[in-house]
Design a protein around this motif. Structure first.
Motif, short mmCIF file in Angstrom:
data_model
loop_
_atom_site.label_atom_id
_atom_site.label_comp_id
_atom_site.label_asym_id
_atom_site.label_seq_id
_atom_site.Cartn_x
_atom_site.Cartn_y
_atom_site.Cartn_z
N GLY A 28 45.43 34.21 42.27
CA GLY A 28 45.81 33.98 43.66
C GLY A 28 44.99 34.76 44.67
O GLY A 28 45.25 34.69 45.88
N ALA A 29 43.99 35.49 44.21
CA ALA A 29 43.22 36.35 45.11
C ALA A 29 42.30 35.56 46.02
O ALA A 29 41.75 34.52 45.66
CB ALA A 29 42.40 37.34 44.29
N ASP A 30 42.14 36.08 47.24
CA ASP A 30 41.19 35.49 48.20
C ASP A 30 39.81 36.12 48.05
O ASP A 30 38.79 35.48 48.30
CB ASP A 30 41.69 35.72 49.63
CG ASP A 30 43.05 35.11 49.89
OD1 ASP A 30 43.20 33.90 49.68
OD2 ASP A 30 43.97 35.86 50.28
N VAL A 31 39.80 37.38 47.65
CA VAL A 31 38.55 38.13 47.49
C VAL A 31 38.59 38.87 46.15
O VAL A 31 39.59 39.51 45.83
CB VAL A 31 38.35 39.14 48.64
CG1 VAL A 31 37.08 39.96 48.41
CG2 VAL A 31 38.31 38.43 49.98
N ALA A 51 37.71 31.44 46.53
CA ALA A 51 37.68 32.90 46.51
C ALA A 51 36.27 33.43 46.76
O ALA A 51 35.28 32.88 46.28
CB ALA A 51 38.20 33.42 45.18
N GLU A 52 36.19 34.51 47.52
CA GLU A 52 34.92 35.19 47.75
C GLU A 52 34.69 36.16 46.58
O GLU A 52 35.56 36.98 46.29
CB GLU A 52 34.95 35.95 49.07
CG GLU A 52 35.23 35.09 50.28
CD GLU A 52 35.47 35.94 51.52
OE1 GLU A 52 34.80 36.99 51.66
OE2 GLU A 52 36.33 35.57 52.33
N ILE A 53 33.55 36.05 45.93
CA ILE A 53 33.27 36.87 44.75
C ILE A 53 32.14 37.86 45.03
O ILE A 53 31.08 37.47 45.55
CB ILE A 53 32.87 35.98 43.54
CG1 ILE A 53 33.91 34.87 43.31
CG2 ILE A 53 32.69 36.84 42.30
CD1 ILE A 53 35.27 35.37 42.90
N TYR A 54 32.36 39.12 44.70
CA TYR A 54 31.35 40.16 44.89
C TYR A 54 31.16 40.91 43.57
O TYR A 54 32.13 41.28 42.92
CB TYR A 54 31.78 41.16 45.97
CG TYR A 54 31.94 40.57 47.35
CD1 TYR A 54 30.89 40.61 48.27
CD2 TYR A 54 33.14 39.98 47.73
CE1 TYR A 54 31.05 40.08 49.54
CE2 TYR A 54 33.31 39.44 49.00
CZ TYR A 54 32.25 39.50 49.90
OH TYR A 54 32.41 38.95 51.16
N VAL A 77 44.20 38.62 50.24
CA VAL A 77 44.58 39.33 49.02
C VAL A 77 43.29 39.72 48.30
O VAL A 77 42.46 38.86 47.99
CB VAL A 77 45.45 38.46 48.11
CG1 VAL A 77 45.75 39.18 46.79
CG2 VAL A 77 46.75 38.09 48.81
N ILE A 78 43.12 41.02 48.04
CA ILE A 78 41.88 41.51 47.46
C ILE A 78 42.12 42.05 46.06
O ILE A 78 43.05 42.83 45.84
CB ILE A 78 41.27 42.65 48.33
CG1 ILE A 78 41.13 42.19 49.78
CG2 ILE A 78 39.93 43.10 47.76
CD1 ILE A 78 41.99 42.96 50.74
N VAL A 79 41.27 41.65 45.12
CA VAL A 79 41.33 42.17 43.75
C VAL A 79 40.07 42.96 43.47
O VAL A 79 38.96 42.48 43.69
CB VAL A 79 41.48 41.04 42.71
CG1 VAL A 79 41.10 41.55 41.31
CG2 VAL A 79 42.90 40.52 42.69
#
Length: 258
Positions: A28-31, A51-54, A77-79
């Motif tokens: 469910g993360a956005d980032v 989702a934005e992936i870094y 929501v950030i993971v």
């Protein structure tokens, strides 16, 4: 899920070894900021397409914090996906301190550590009755300093089971200090990439492990386990002894006397 930062332990390698809670939050993360040098990219298959992936492998602490700060401000929501369990050599304290300064809420979700995965790979138990009831997690000094009281030689003198992180590239020094500390030829195992498809396990003693590791050209991403628990005689646990009573069961002899 709340608008905050979740530090999640991704486990040692196998993507299925993340916790159920960790997987649900990841989905469910956005980032997602993941430790790309050690975290399996298969975890990213469970992320939302938007989702934005870094990949933090190429990022500095400042850059990581900037992503967290901006994402939190946007209500996302950030993971922060760490390898193994984030509380062990995870460098999360410095991130959490920065989040506290910014009044950004965060939560830590534990994971399976590489030291337990390594023990599972060689099918051993760290804590055997009559052998060892203590497990030491440590590393040999490299670029990261280690307190003198925690020098590997000093810890080895205790005779406990040990899991040595981030040290296989300095195997010569590890063996030298272990020999001096244990004072005898103790069983030792080196597990490369525990739970990954290319997992490799080498078991030996302090006298021969160095040659075995060099012949396999193992220089990184390996866990070192050392202690008698790897190869020894031991006593059975009292927990399942038929004559041992505890809160859930009366011992056989006790039943007879009654």
């Amino acid at each position: 899920m709340e608008n905050k930062v979740y530090f999640i332990g991704a486990g040692p390698g196998d993507p299925d070894l993340i916790t159920v809670k960790g997987r649900k939050i990841l989905e469910g993360a956005d980032v997602v900021i993941y430790a790309g040098s050690l975290v399996s990219k298969e975890h990213l298959n469970f992320c939302r397409k938007t989702a934005e992936i870094y990949n933090s492998a190429s990022m500095t602490l400042k850059e990581v914090m900037e992503v967290m700060k901006d994402s939190y401000s946007d209500g996302k929501v950030i993971v922060r996906l760490h390898t193994g369990d984030p509380s062990i050599y995870g460098a999360i304290k410095e991130q959490m301190d920065e989040l506290s300064k910014l009044n950004i809420p965060y939560e830590v979700v534990p994971g399976v550590s590489s030291f337990t995965a390594a023990a599972a790979a060689i099918k051993k138990e760290f804590t055997l009755p009559g052998v060892s009831q203590t497990v030491i997690l440590t590393r040999v000094q490299g670029r990261t300093p280690v307190p003198q009281t925690e020098d590997l030689e000093n810890l080895a003198r205790i005779g406990a089971s040990m899991a040595i992180f981030l040290s296989v590239s300095m195997m010569d020094r590890v063996v030298q200090k272990l020999k001096a500390g244990y004072g005898r030829n103790v069983p030792i195992a080196v597990i490369k990439m525990a739970t990954w498809e290319d997992e490799k396990c080498i078991i030996g003693t302090l006298n021969d492990i160095l040659d075995k590791v060099k012949s396999e050209n193992i220089t990184k991403t390996a866990q070192i386990l050392v202690g008698d628990f790897i190869d020894c005689n031991y006593k059975n646990s009292l927990l399942y002894d038929e004559n041992f009573s505890h809160g859930y069961r009366k011992g056989k002899n006790e039943n007879r006397s009654n």
